[in-house]
Design a protein around this motif. Structure first.
Motif, mmCIF file in Angstrom:
data_model
loop_
_atom_site.group_PDB
_atom_site.id
_atom_site.type_symbol
_atom_site.label_atom_id
_atom_site.label_comp_id
_atom_site.label_asym_id
_atom_site.label_seq_id
_atom_site.Cartn_x
_atom_site.Cartn_y
_atom_site.Cartn_z
ATOM 1 N N GLN A 75 -48.521 13.173 19.881
ATOM 2 C CA GLN A 75 -47.948 14.379 19.281
ATOM 3 C C GLN A 75 -47.603 14.149 17.811
ATOM 4 O OE1 GLN A 75 -47.647 17.453 21.018
ATOM 5 N NE2 GLN A 75 -47.556 18.036 18.866
ATOM 6 N N ARG A 76 -47.089 12.980 17.498
ATOM 7 C CA ARG A 76 -46.790 12.662 16.082
ATOM 8 C C ARG A 76 -48.058 12.689 15.244
ATOM 9 N NH1 ARG A 76 -42.395 7.818 15.405
ATOM 10 N NH2 ARG A 76 -40.714 8.859 16.499
ATOM 11 N N LEU A 77 -49.121 12.085 15.769
ATOM 12 C CA LEU A 77 -50.390 12.052 15.027
ATOM 13 C C LEU A 77 -50.898 13.470 14.791
ATOM 14 C CD1 LEU A 77 -52.579 10.365 13.699
ATOM 15 C CD2 LEU A 77 -53.657 10.130 15.955
ATOM 16 N N VAL A 78 -50.869 14.289 15.818
ATOM 17 C CA VAL A 78 -51.316 15.679 15.682
ATOM 18 C C VAL A 78 -50.434 16.422 14.680
ATOM 19 C CG1 VAL A 78 -51.476 17.898 16.891
ATOM 20 C CG2 VAL A 78 -52.474 15.836 17.903
ATOM 21 N N ASP A 79 -49.136 16.302 14.827
ATOM 22 C CA ASP A 79 -48.209 17.009 13.928
ATOM 23 C C ASP A 79 -48.414 16.606 12.470
ATOM 24 O OD1 ASP A 79 -47.099 18.298 16.112
ATOM 25 O OD2 ASP A 79 -45.310 17.022 16.185
ATOM 26 N N GLN A 80 -48.683 15.332 12.237
ATOM 27 C CA GLN A 80 -48.787 14.836 10.869
ATOM 28 C C GLN A 80 -50.157 15.058 10.249
ATOM 29 O OE1 GLN A 80 -47.341 10.785 11.109
ATOM 30 N NE2 GLN A 80 -45.267 11.462 11.564
ATOM 31 N N THR A 81 -51.163 15.386 11.055
ATOM 32 C CA THR A 81 -52.500 15.619 10.503
ATOM 33 C C THR A 81 -52.926 17.074 10.562
ATOM 34 O OG1 THR A 81 -53.548 15.060 12.618
ATOM 35 C CG2 THR A 81 -53.316 13.271 10.997
ATOM 36 N N ARG A 82 -52.255 17.887 11.358
ATOM 37 C CA ARG A 82 -52.663 19.285 11.562
ATOM 38 C C ARG A 82 -52.762 20.050 10.242
ATOM 39 N NH1 ARG A 82 -49.523 21.411 15.891
ATOM 40 N NH2 ARG A 82 -51.303 21.087 17.239
ATOM 41 N N ALA A 83 -51.773 19.934 9.381
ATOM 42 C CA ALA A 83 -51.779 20.679 8.117
ATOM 43 C C ALA A 83 -52.983 20.303 7.255
ATOM 44 C CB ALA A 83 -50.481 20.455 7.353
ATOM 45 N N ALA A 84 -53.331 19.044 7.243
ATOM 46 C CA ALA A 84 -54.489 18.612 6.448
ATOM 47 C C ALA A 84 -55.776 19.241 6.978
ATOM 48 C CB ALA A 84 -54.591 17.092 6.461
ATOM 49 N N PHE A 85 -55.944 19.259 8.291
ATOM 50 C CA PHE A 85 -57.148 19.863 8.870
ATOM 51 C C PHE A 85 -57.182 21.371 8.629
ATOM 52 C CE2 PHE A 85 -57.216 15.932 11.508
ATOM 53 C CZ PHE A 85 -58.439 15.464 11.045
ATOM 54 N N GLU A 86 -56.026 22.030 8.678
ATOM 55 C CA GLU A 86 -55.971 23.459 8.385
ATOM 56 C C GLU A 86 -56.339 23.723 6.928
ATOM 57 O OE1 GLU A 86 -52.097 24.789 9.623
ATOM 58 O OE2 GLU A 86 -52.608 24.573 11.739
ATOM 59 N N GLN A 87 -55.878 22.866 6.026
ATOM 60 C CA GLN A 87 -56.209 23.008 4.604
ATOM 61 C C GLN A 87 -57.708 22.836 4.375
ATOM 62 O OE1 GLN A 87 -54.272 23.902 1.953
ATOM 63 N NE2 GLN A 87 -56.168 23.907 0.807
ATOM 64 N N ILE A 88 -58.305 21.855 5.024
ATOM 65 C CA ILE A 88 -59.749 21.641 4.909
ATOM 66 C C ILE A 88 -60.503 22.872 5.401
ATOM 67 C CG2 ILE A 88 -61.699 20.316 5.840
ATOM 68 C CD1 ILE A 88 -59.734 17.871 5.833
ATOM 69 N N SER A 89 -60.079 23.419 6.525
ATOM 70 C CA SER A 89 -60.729 24.608 7.086
ATOM 71 C C SER A 89 -60.625 25.793 6.130
ATOM 72 C CB SER A 89 -60.094 24.947 8.433
ATOM 73 O OG SER A 89 -60.675 26.093 8.968
ATOM 74 N N GLN A 90 -59.449 26.011 5.554
ATOM 75 C CA GLN A 90 -59.256 27.113 4.612
ATOM 76 C C GLN A 90 -60.091 26.912 3.350
ATOM 77 O OE1 GLN A 90 -55.030 27.284 4.004
ATOM 78 N NE2 GLN A 90 -54.629 27.980 6.096
ATOM 79 N N SER A 91 -60.142 25.681 2.862
ATOM 80 C CA SER A 91 -60.931 25.390 1.662
ATOM 81 C C SER A 91 -62.408 25.651 1.917
ATOM 82 C CB SER A 91 -60.726 23.936 1.234
ATOM 83 O OG SER A 91 -59.387 23.727 0.858
ATOM 84 N N PHE A 92 -62.882 25.251 3.079
ATOM 85 C CA PHE A 92 -64.282 25.463 3.415
ATOM 86 C C PHE A 92 -64.580 26.960 3.535
ATOM 87 C CE2 PHE A 92 -68.003 25.481 6.246
ATOM 88 C CZ PHE A 92 -68.839 24.671 5.490
ATOM 89 N N ALA A 93 -63.670 27.708 4.104
ATOM 90 C CA ALA A 93 -63.856 29.159 4.225
ATOM 91 C C ALA A 93 -63.941 29.803 2.843
ATOM 92 C CB ALA A 93 -62.714 29.769 5.032
ATOM 93 N N ARG A 94 -63.127 29.347 1.905
ATOM 94 C CA ARG A 94 -63.178 29.895 0.544
ATOM 95 C C ARG A 94 -64.505 29.573 -0.136
ATOM 96 N NH1 ARG A 94 -57.519 28.793 0.761
ATOM 97 N NH2 ARG A 94 -57.734 26.723 -0.118
ATOM 98 N N VAL A 95 -65.034 28.391 0.116
ATOM 99 C CA VAL A 95 -66.337 28.029 -0.443
ATOM 100 C C VAL A 95 -67.423 28.923 0.137
ATOM 101 C CG1 VAL A 95 -68.082 26.202 -0.504
ATOM 102 C CG2 VAL A 95 -65.711 25.673 -1.050
ATOM 103 N N ARG A 96 -67.356 29.170 1.437
ATOM 104 C CA ARG A 96 -68.336 30.077 2.063
ATOM 105 C C ARG A 96 -68.219 31.476 1.483
ATOM 106 N NH1 ARG A 96 -67.114 28.223 7.770
ATOM 107 N NH2 ARG A 96 -65.734 30.006 7.581
ATOM 108 N N ASP A 97 -66.999 31.914 1.217
ATOM 109 C CA ASP A 97 -66.798 33.236 0.616
ATOM 110 C C ASP A 97 -67.470 33.319 -0.747
ATOM 111 O OD1 ASP A 97 -65.331 34.031 2.820
ATOM 112 O OD2 ASP A 97 -63.371 33.758 1.841
ATOM 113 N N LEU A 98 -67.427 32.236 -1.513
ATOM 114 C CA LEU A 98 -68.098 32.208 -2.816
ATOM 115 C C LEU A 98 -69.604 32.351 -2.649
ATOM 116 C CD1 LEU A 98 -66.221 29.330 -4.691
ATOM 117 C CD2 LEU A 98 -66.152 31.775 -5.206
ATOM 118 N N ALA A 99 -70.144 31.732 -1.627
ATOM 119 C CA ALA A 99 -71.580 31.790 -1.382
ATOM 120 C C ALA A 99 -72.011 33.221 -1.042
ATOM 121 C CB ALA A 99 -71.968 30.833 -0.267
ATOM 122 N N GLU A 100 -71.136 33.967 -0.368
ATOM 123 C CA GLU A 100 -71.445 35.332 0.026
ATOM 124 C C GLU A 100 -71.312 36.311 -1.138
ATOM 125 O OE1 GLU A 100 -68.954 36.230 3.348
ATOM 126 O OE2 GLU A 100 -69.904 34.704 4.605
ATOM 127 N N ALA A 101 -70.529 35.919 -2.152
ATOM 128 C CA ALA A 101 -70.275 36.830 -3.281
ATOM 129 C C ALA A 101 -71.469 36.914 -4.215
ATOM 130 C CB ALA A 101 -69.058 36.356 -4.072
#
Length: 101
Positions: A75-101
């Motif tokens: 649980q500690r490992l998940v709690d301490q890494t979850r935000a980083a994985f969410e940030q990576i996912s959001q960053s990737f989504a923004r890059v995809r949005d640029l490709a669509e624009a």
């Protein structure tokens, strides 16, 4: 004498995806559901988590015949890494949005 910590540190970048899989496992609550979400086999899911536990040196998941639950370390490992994985996912989504624009 081989320094076990040094060997583990060298392997850490290879285990980032394993940490993500642990997060998915915690969210889904079962190996079957987590494997389906990731598009992998249940066996692959189990092998990745087992490898992560070997490198961590502690159990990360408590398994019973009916459920899967993270240990305190898991649980500690998940709690301490979850935000980083969410940030990576959001960053990737923004890059995809640029490709669509």
């Amino acid at each position: 004498m081989v320094n076990n910590w040094a060997m583990q540190d060298q392997k850490t970048p290879e285990l980032w995806s394993h940490c993500h899989w642990l997060t998915v496992l915690s969210e889904q609550g079962s190996y079957t559901a987590a494997a389906a979400r990731l598009g992998v086999s249940k066996a692959a899911m189990s092998q990745r988590i087992a490898e992560l536990e070997r490198v961590a040196g502690v159990p990360l998941v408590q398994r019973t015949t009916r459920s899967v639950r993270l240990t305190e370390a898991g649980q500690r490992l998940v709690d301490q890494t979850r935000a980083a994985f969410e940030q990576i996912s959001q960053s990737f989504a923004r890059v995809r949005d640029l490709a669509e624009a």
